[in-house]
Design an enzyme around this catalytic site. Structure first.
Site, PDB file in Angstrom:
ATOM      1  N   LYS A  43       0.841  -1.194   0.000  1.00 49.06           N
ATOM      2  CA  LYS A  43       0.000   0.000   0.000  1.00 49.06           C
ATOM      3  C   LYS A  43       0.879   1.249   0.000  1.00 49.06           C
ATOM      4  O   LYS A  43       2.101   1.173   0.176  1.00 49.06           O
ATOM      5  CB  LYS A  43      -0.925  -0.006   1.217  1.00 49.06           C
ATOM      6  N   ARG A 141     -10.833  -0.363  14.956  1.00 51.76           N
ATOM      7  CA  ARG A 141     -10.692   0.493  13.779  1.00 51.76           C
ATOM      8  C   ARG A 141     -11.529  -0.057  12.629  1.00 51.76           C
ATOM      9  O   ARG A 141     -12.465   0.579  12.175  1.00 51.76           O
ATOM     10  CB  ARG A 141      -9.197   0.562  13.405  1.00 51.76           C
ATOM     11  N   TYR A 264      13.758  31.023   7.402  1.00 57.67           N
ATOM     12  CA  TYR A 264      12.509  31.738   7.645  1.00 57.67           C
ATOM     13  C   TYR A 264      12.360  32.097   9.117  1.00 57.67           C
ATOM     14  O   TYR A 264      12.578  31.268  10.010  1.00 57.67           O
ATOM     15  CB  TYR A 264      11.316  30.879   7.230  1.00 57.67           C
ATOM     16  N   MET A 317      10.237  24.784   1.514  1.00 54.26           N
ATOM     17  CA  MET A 317       9.560  23.983   0.509  1.00 54.26           C
ATOM     18  C   MET A 317      10.532  23.228  -0.402  1.00 54.26           C
ATOM     19  O   MET A 317      10.335  22.050  -0.704  1.00 54.26           O
ATOM     20  CB  MET A 317       8.637  24.856  -0.342  1.00 54.26           C
TER      21      MET A 317
END
Length: 376
Positions: A43, A141, A264, A317
């Site tokens: 998966k 679940r 940043y 990013m």
């Protein structure tokens, strides 16, 4: 022999190397340890390394059973493994039975509603592969309660027979923690379920389950994380071979004076004269922003010339800044590669540096890398 995908390595900012030979070796080792057939959980794009190359390699090695989360993933598996059993772990969405039939996929049924819809579809004469029955022994679940599973088993000629169940399974909640008493409770609960379906193959072991004492293998195991080099025995030496390596290139270097704020919002401040390298990789490539290193919080690192060098400032990013002051002479130069995953920076270490787990590191691997497949 190695092959690249469509991204040109010469122009890529980062290269992800995927060792399919190690993937197959891990699958064989887990099957041998279990003494039973090992399937493969593929998966999330085979935990980030690519469904098609991973399934192709495993199928050639003899893997006959694959597990995915979504129908779309199952269709991709079927395209390269035409004869394999392909199970969809997330269950049967309403009105999708025809898609399962078209592609020869098997739903993992975990509720009465799913059982009834699948049984009704089969009774139309549709040609389908056997489904799996999921009994929930701890996760709360997905899946039937154990009592529901036992009641269905006693009915024999009821909905279970109509649904054509070919596998009964459950999922561990804490198998990576051998000391957790929940493991013994789940093993006992599932043993009762498996005994109630004596003519149906059973599956319980996930990756870490292969290393639990007193855990039966039954007829089929379902390793996932360990196939891709993740450590199924946290706190102990990793018994699996590493499958992925990640390198990024340095695009600029600079020296900064004490008191210089970096990145940043200036969240990291140089305490002495430092040499910094900016590398061509960021959170848009799937490297977690939580690996940022500030004045008060530690974060991720890179290997530069074999030396661990910390990130400084925020992971942005497309870029990360690395403090390469202590790197060997000549290792940190424009165009050189640094290691983000590999060597002492294994998946668990990288996950810890990003305040997450290795699973997230793997499944977040980005699309912009040049992907090099080796061990073919």
């Amino acid at each position: 022999m190695s092959t690249f995908d469509s991204t040109d390595a010469a122009t890529a900012g980062a290269i992800l190397t995927i060792d399919l030979g190690a993937l197959v070796a891990n699958w064989r080792a887990l099957g041998a340890r279990a003494g039973a057939e090992a399937g493969a959980v593929v998966k999330a794009n085979a935990y980030g390394i690519g469904i098609e190359p991973a399934v192709t390699a495993l199928a050639r090695a003899g893997c006959r059973s694959f597990f995915v989360a979504h129908l779309s993933e199952g269709i991709r598996v079927r395209s390269v493994a035409p004869d394999a059993a392909v199970y969809i772990l997330n269950g049967l969405l309403p009105d999708t039975c025809g898609v399962y039939a078209e592609h020869g996929l098997s739903p993992v049924l975990g509720s009465h509603e799913e059982l009834l819809e699948w049984a009704s579809f089969r009774q139309t004469g549709a040609q389908v592969r056997p489904a799996a029955l999921h009994v929930d022994t701890a996760m709360n679940r997905l899946g039937l309660w154990p009592g529901e599973g036992l009641n269905l088993a006693r009915e024999r000629s009821g909905v279970i027979a109509a649904a054509g169940i070919g596998l009964v399974m459950s999922h561990f909640a804490s198998s990576e923690d051998e000391a957790d008493p929940a493991n013994a409770r789940q093993i006992a609960a599932f043993a009762e379920i498996a005994a109630a379906f004596p003519d149906t193959p059973a599956s319980l072991k996930n990756s870490s389950g292969h290393f639990l004492k007193d855990c039966p293998s039954y007829q089929l195991t379902r390793p996932g994380y360990a196939l891709y080099g993740g450590n199924p025995t946290p706190g102990q030496a990793n018994p699996m071979q590493p499958v992925i390596g990640l390198e990024a290139r340095i695009i600029q270097l600079r020296e900064v004076e004490p008191g210089t704020q970096v990145g940043y919002n200036g969240r990291w401040t140089a305490k002495s004269r430092r040499k910094l390298a900016t590398i061509c990789l960021g959170y848009a490539d799937g490297y977690p922003r939580n690996a940022s290193w500030t004045d008060t919080v530690t974060g991720g690192s890179a290997l530069v010339g074999g030396v661990i060098c910390p990130f400084v400032g925020s992971v942005s990013m497309d870029l990360i800044i690395v403090d390469v002051t202590d790197a060997p002479a000549g290792a940190a130069v424009r165009g050189a590669s640094v290691t983000l995953i590999g060597g002492s920076l294994d998946i668990e270490t990288v996950g810890a540096g990003a305040k997450t787990v290795g699973y997230e590191i793997l499944t977040s691997l980005g699309r912009r890398y040049a992907r090099r497949y080796v061990g073919l």
